[in-house]
Design a protein around this motif. Structure first.
Motif, PDB file in Angstrom:
ATOM      1  N   VAL A   1       7.740  -2.135  -1.312  1.00  0.00           N
ATOM      2  CA  VAL A   1       7.005  -3.285  -1.835  1.00  0.00           C
ATOM      3  C   VAL A   1       6.913  -3.205  -3.351  1.00  0.00           C
ATOM      4  CG1 VAL A   1       5.639  -3.526   0.278  1.00  0.00           C
ATOM      5  CG2 VAL A   1       4.735  -2.164  -1.618  1.00  0.00           C
ATOM      6  N   ASP A   2       6.601  -4.326  -3.950  1.00  0.00           N
ATOM      7  CA  ASP A   2       6.312  -4.377  -5.381  1.00  0.00           C
ATOM      8  C   ASP A   2       4.992  -3.652  -5.644  1.00  0.00           C
ATOM      9  OD1 ASP A   2       5.052  -5.531  -7.864  1.00  0.00           O
ATOM     10  OD2 ASP A   2       6.958  -6.595  -7.945  1.00  0.00           O
ATOM     11  N   TRP A   3       4.990  -2.703  -6.547  1.00  0.00           N
ATOM     12  CA  TRP A   3       3.789  -1.913  -6.794  1.00  0.00           C
ATOM     13  C   TRP A   3       2.652  -2.745  -7.377  1.00  0.00           C
ATOM     14  CZ3 TRP A   3       0.356   1.203  -5.663  1.00  0.00           C
ATOM     15  CH2 TRP A   3      -0.445   1.906  -6.558  1.00  0.00           C
ATOM     16  N   ASN A   4       2.958  -3.848  -8.019  1.00  0.00           N
ATOM     17  CA  ASN A   4       1.917  -4.650  -8.659  1.00  0.00           C
ATOM     18  C   ASN A   4       1.191  -5.562  -7.681  1.00  0.00           C
ATOM     19  OD1 ASN A   4       2.384  -3.766 -11.454  1.00  0.00           O
ATOM     20  ND2 ASN A   4       4.357  -4.766 -11.193  1.00  0.00           N
ATOM     21  N   ASN A   5       1.923  -6.122  -6.691  1.00  0.00           N
ATOM     22  CA  ASN A   5       1.277  -7.078  -5.789  1.00  0.00           C
ATOM     23  C   ASN A   5       1.417  -6.717  -4.309  1.00  0.00           C
ATOM     24  OD1 ASN A   5       3.911  -7.858  -5.059  1.00  0.00           O
ATOM     25  ND2 ASN A   5       3.937  -9.575  -6.507  1.00  0.00           N
ATOM     26  N   LEU A   6       2.112  -5.611  -4.009  1.00  0.00           N
ATOM     27  CA  LEU A   6       2.300  -5.096  -2.647  1.00  0.00           C
ATOM     28  C   LEU A   6       3.077  -6.046  -1.737  1.00  0.00           C
ATOM     29  CD1 LEU A   6      -1.111  -3.314  -1.940  1.00  0.00           C
ATOM     30  CD2 LEU A   6       0.895  -2.488  -3.188  1.00  0.00           C
ATOM     31  N   GLU A   7       3.821  -6.969  -2.334  1.00  0.00           N
ATOM     32  CA  GLU A   7       4.679  -7.867  -1.555  1.00  0.00           C
ATOM     33  C   GLU A   7       6.000  -7.176  -1.237  1.00  0.00           C
ATOM     34  OE1 GLU A   7       4.310 -10.835  -0.296  1.00  0.00           O
ATOM     35  OE2 GLU A   7       2.381 -11.432  -1.124  1.00  0.00           O
ATOM     36  N   PRO A   8       6.552  -7.386  -0.022  1.00  0.00           N
ATOM     37  CA  PRO A   8       7.864  -6.825   0.302  1.00  0.00           C
ATOM     38  C   PRO A   8       8.928  -7.320  -0.671  1.00  0.00           C
ATOM     39  CG  PRO A   8       6.767  -7.633   2.283  1.00  0.00           C
ATOM     40  CD  PRO A   8       5.945  -8.105   1.123  1.00  0.00           C
ATOM     41  N   VAL A   9       9.900  -6.462  -0.966  1.00  0.00           N
ATOM     42  CA  VAL A   9      10.958  -6.806  -1.909  1.00  0.00           C
ATOM     43  C   VAL A   9      12.323  -6.603  -1.262  1.00  0.00           C
ATOM     44  CG1 VAL A   9       9.591  -6.295  -3.975  1.00  0.00           C
ATOM     45  CG2 VAL A   9      10.936  -4.469  -2.887  1.00  0.00           C
ATOM     46  N   ASP A  10      13.322  -7.295  -1.778  1.00  0.00           N
ATOM     47  CA  ASP A  10      14.697  -7.123  -1.325  1.00  0.00           C
ATOM     48  C   ASP A  10      15.451  -6.123  -2.188  1.00  0.00           C
ATOM     49  OD1 ASP A  10      14.419  -9.052   0.714  1.00  0.00           O
ATOM     50  OD2 ASP A  10      14.778 -10.670  -0.725  1.00  0.00           O
TER      51      ASP A  10
END
Length: 281
Positions: A245-254
């Motif tokens: 995930v993105d460390w800033n917003n915890l959204e999954p990333v590709d």
């Protein structure tokens, strides 16, 4: 060093320190302290004139089937560690001191708490945000210290402080590990000798994932698969999640470009363990 059990005592002591112009650091813990907690206390002692350690197993962050009743507790052991590390005050309240019988006010968050541990522990972060907010109001520290092992908690607390304009600095501190790589955790005491060895699959998997990224792999799904396969190779493991995930917003990333958190939660026997790494590219 002093151990106090009431909010009134904490506030009186902090007020006296403030009258002397002293800075105050806070290390929130649930007790049964280990070298990971000790590193947070040492950091606070180095950066503040006085350090408060809260030692409180917070009931409202445990679900009905979780380990509140069996969570390890040893205040004498904790006090010895705190004193040897330079802490000045331990706040060790009973649950009744923190929560009135008709308590009904909570601090909650909509976004950062939905994934990762929030998927399977739906009330956990409401409990964390509420108790940490209460501790911030009680102690009113200049800085508070949290370990990166609980990476989602660290991200959540930082966002809460930002969103609610709380006047303190949140300091994140590195994961402290055993010599063989297992992340220090109070729940490690639940593991049998065989389970303790099996638990090394978490750090092995994460190390392979990190190595892939450092070697140039940018496909998050491939990195996630590398970590998953290493953990699944251990017969005693049962994966709760493996996420990039993105460390800033915890959204999954590709993609693994940018600021990335790779986080895992795995059951070894009946014990749920978490681990992670953060990498920036």
């Amino acid at each position: 060093m002093t151990i106090v059990k009431t909010i009134e005592e904490v506030r009186a002591q902090v007020k006296a320190w403030r009258a002397q112009g002293l800075t105050v650091g806070l290390v929130p813990t649930m007790g049964y302290l280990h070298e990971g907690h000790q590193s947070l206390i040492a950091r606070s002692v180095a950066e503040n004139d006085r350090t408060v350690v809260s030692d409180f197993v917070n009931p409202i962050q445990f679900g009905p089937t979780e380990d509140l009743a069996t969570y390890p507790r040893d205040i004498d052991r904790d006090a010895a560690l705190c004193e040897s590390t330079g802490a000045d005050l331990i706040f060790h309240p009973e649950a009744e001191e923190m929560y009135a019988p008709d308590f009904c006010t909570y601090v909650d968050m909509d976004h950062l708490t939905k994934g990762l541990c929030g998927k399977t522990r739906p009330i956990h972060f409401r409990g964390v945000c509420t108790v940490v907010s209460k501790l911030f109001h009680i102690v009113q520290p200049d800085r508070a210290y949290f370990g990166q092992k609980d990476a989602q908690q660290l991200a959540v607390i930082r966002r809460m402080v930002r969103d609610l304009n709380m006047p303190l600095e949140i300091v994140g501190c590195p994961i402290i590990r055993e010599e063989d790589g297992l992340a220090k955790s109070s729940r490690n005491t639940y593991l049998s000798a065989e389970e303790r060895q099996a638990a090394l699959c978490l750090s092995r998997g994460l190390n392979k994932g990190r190595a892939a990224i450092e070697a140039g792999e940018t496909d998050a799904a491939k990195v996630r698969q590398i970590i998953t396969e290493e953990i699944e190779a251990e017969p005693m493991s049962r994966i709760d999640y493996v996420e990039i995930v993105d460390w800033n917003n915890l959204e999954p990333v590709d993609s693994t470009e940018g600021s990335i958190l790779a986080a895992v939660a795995v059951y070894i026997g009946k014990t749920r363990l978490i681990d992670n790494f953060i990498i920036e590219r």
